[in-house]
Design a protein around this motif. Sequence first.
Motif, short mmCIF file in Angstrom:
data_model
loop_
_atom_site.label_atom_id
_atom_site.label_comp_id
_atom_site.label_asym_id
_atom_site.label_seq_id
_atom_site.Cartn_x
_atom_site.Cartn_y
_atom_site.Cartn_z
N ASP A 130 9.54 -116.31 -59.93
CA ASP A 130 9.85 -116.17 -60.72
C ASP A 130 11.01 -113.85 -60.06
N THR A 131 11.69 -113.91 -62.21
CA THR A 131 12.56 -113.08 -61.33
C THR A 131 11.83 -111.77 -61.94
N LEU A 132 11.87 -110.98 -60.75
CA LEU A 132 11.59 -109.61 -60.42
C LEU A 132 12.37 -108.25 -62.05
N GLU A 133 12.34 -107.93 -63.39
CA GLU A 133 13.04 -107.27 -64.14
C GLU A 133 13.47 -106.24 -63.78
N PRO A 134 14.91 -104.96 -63.98
CA PRO A 134 14.61 -103.53 -64.01
C PRO A 134 13.39 -102.85 -65.07
N ASN A 135 12.79 -103.63 -66.42
CA ASN A 135 12.11 -102.39 -67.19
C ASN A 135 10.85 -103.07 -66.32
N MET A 136 10.59 -103.55 -65.25
CA MET A 136 9.00 -104.14 -64.48
C MET A 136 9.12 -103.00 -63.59
N ILE A 137 10.26 -102.86 -62.82
CA ILE A 137 10.39 -101.94 -61.66
C ILE A 137 10.21 -100.82 -61.80
N SER A 138 11.40 -100.36 -63.37
CA SER A 138 10.39 -98.78 -63.51
C SER A 138 9.06 -98.60 -63.90
N ALA A 139 8.41 -99.49 -64.54
CA ALA A 139 7.40 -99.51 -64.75
C ALA A 139 6.54 -99.29 -63.62
N ALA A 140 6.59 -99.34 -62.41
CA ALA A 140 5.95 -99.72 -61.34
C ALA A 140 6.69 -98.08 -60.67
N GLN A 141 7.43 -98.02 -60.69
CA GLN A 141 7.60 -96.86 -60.01
C GLN A 141 6.82 -95.24 -60.59
N GLN A 142 7.43 -95.58 -62.26
CA GLN A 142 6.76 -94.31 -63.12
C GLN A 142 5.15 -94.27 -62.24
N LEU A 143 4.78 -95.68 -62.25
CA LEU A 143 2.77 -95.37 -62.47
C LEU A 143 2.85 -94.76 -61.23
N LEU A 144 3.91 -95.24 -59.96
CA LEU A 144 3.23 -94.97 -58.67
C LEU A 144 3.71 -93.19 -58.98
N GLN A 145 4.34 -92.65 -59.37
CA GLN A 145 4.81 -91.21 -59.48
C GLN A 145 3.63 -90.33 -60.35
N ASP A 146 3.51 -91.35 -61.36
CA ASP A 146 1.96 -90.55 -61.96
C ASP A 146 1.21 -90.09 -61.66
N ALA A 147 0.69 -91.53 -60.31
CA ALA A 147 -0.66 -91.36 -59.74
C ALA A 147 -0.35 -90.09 -58.62
N VAL A 148 0.55 -90.25 -58.41
CA VAL A 148 1.03 -88.53 -57.92
C VAL A 148 0.78 -87.15 -58.46
N ASN A 149 0.91 -87.58 -59.24
CA ASN A 149 1.03 -86.29 -60.15
C ASN A 149 -0.81 -86.17 -60.69
N ARG A 150 -0.92 -86.64 -60.81
CA ARG A 150 -2.19 -87.11 -61.08
C ARG A 150 -3.42 -86.29 -59.64
N GLY A 151 -2.77 -86.63 -58.79
CA GLY A 151 -3.70 -86.60 -57.70
C GLY A 151 -4.93 -88.21 -56.56
N GLN A 152 -3.86 -88.59 -57.22
CA GLN A 152 -4.48 -90.46 -57.39
C GLN A 152 -3.53 -90.43 -56.13
N LEU A 153 -2.88 -90.87 -56.10
CA LEU A 153 -2.36 -90.83 -54.40
C LEU A 153 -1.67 -89.39 -53.58
N SER A 154 -1.69 -88.88 -52.62
CA SER A 154 -1.06 -88.57 -52.33
C SER A 154 1.25 -88.48 -52.41
N SER A 155 1.17 -86.62 -52.72
CA SER A 155 2.76 -87.33 -52.26
C SER A 155 3.58 -87.35 -51.03
N GLY A 156 2.96 -87.86 -50.44
CA GLY A 156 3.08 -88.60 -48.74
C GLY A 156 2.85 -89.66 -48.40
N TYR A 157 1.96 -90.26 -49.51
CA TYR A 157 1.58 -91.84 -49.80
C TYR A 157 2.59 -93.00 -49.11
#
Length: 187
Positions: A130-157
């Motif tokens: 299956d092809t990984l589409e740009p909207n999927m990549i963007s969603a994942a990267q935004q989710l990871l940044q949100d996890a940092v912003n919320r304190g779920q992930l450390s900034s150096g994860y």
Amino acid sequence: LIMVSKVSLLLFVLACSQYLAQGVYVIPKSDWGGRGAKWTVALGNYLNYAIIHHTAGAYCETRSQCNSVLQSVQSYHMDSLGWPDIGYNFLIGGDGNVYEGRGWNNMGAHAAEWNPYSIGISFLGNFNWDTLEPNMISAAQQLLQDAVNRGQLSSGYVLYGHRQVSATECPGTHIWNEIRGWSHWSG
């Protein structure tokens, strides 16, 4: 009439600012027809790892298709494997939406001994073909940044593909090739 327009505009601005403050929109489990967890285990904050997966099953391109695929994945995890819920914290569909799995602050069942130290994000589909589409990549990267912003992930994860922590092809060749270029990925 002008006063109504100003009030409407103010409400719109407030609604948008609240959305931005909360981060990426995650479609709640109840909205995709998911079942509630049988039980949960708390997951700590400032985790050091995020692990990327694929479900290795059906791909979806619409909200309706993704709802069905999510329900199937959850049924497999709960009914066949005997888990208390779908294994991943979040899932991303071909429609570019982020879907709640176990969600924030709940330990997943996605990478054996890594579960207490990580969040698990899975893409719906088999990304060996299956092809990984740009909207999927963007969603994942935004989710990871949100996890940092919320304190779920450390900034150096550290970001790993599932194959780096378990003997598996997961997250599939296309995702593997993509995430190796992301800033937090470690080889």
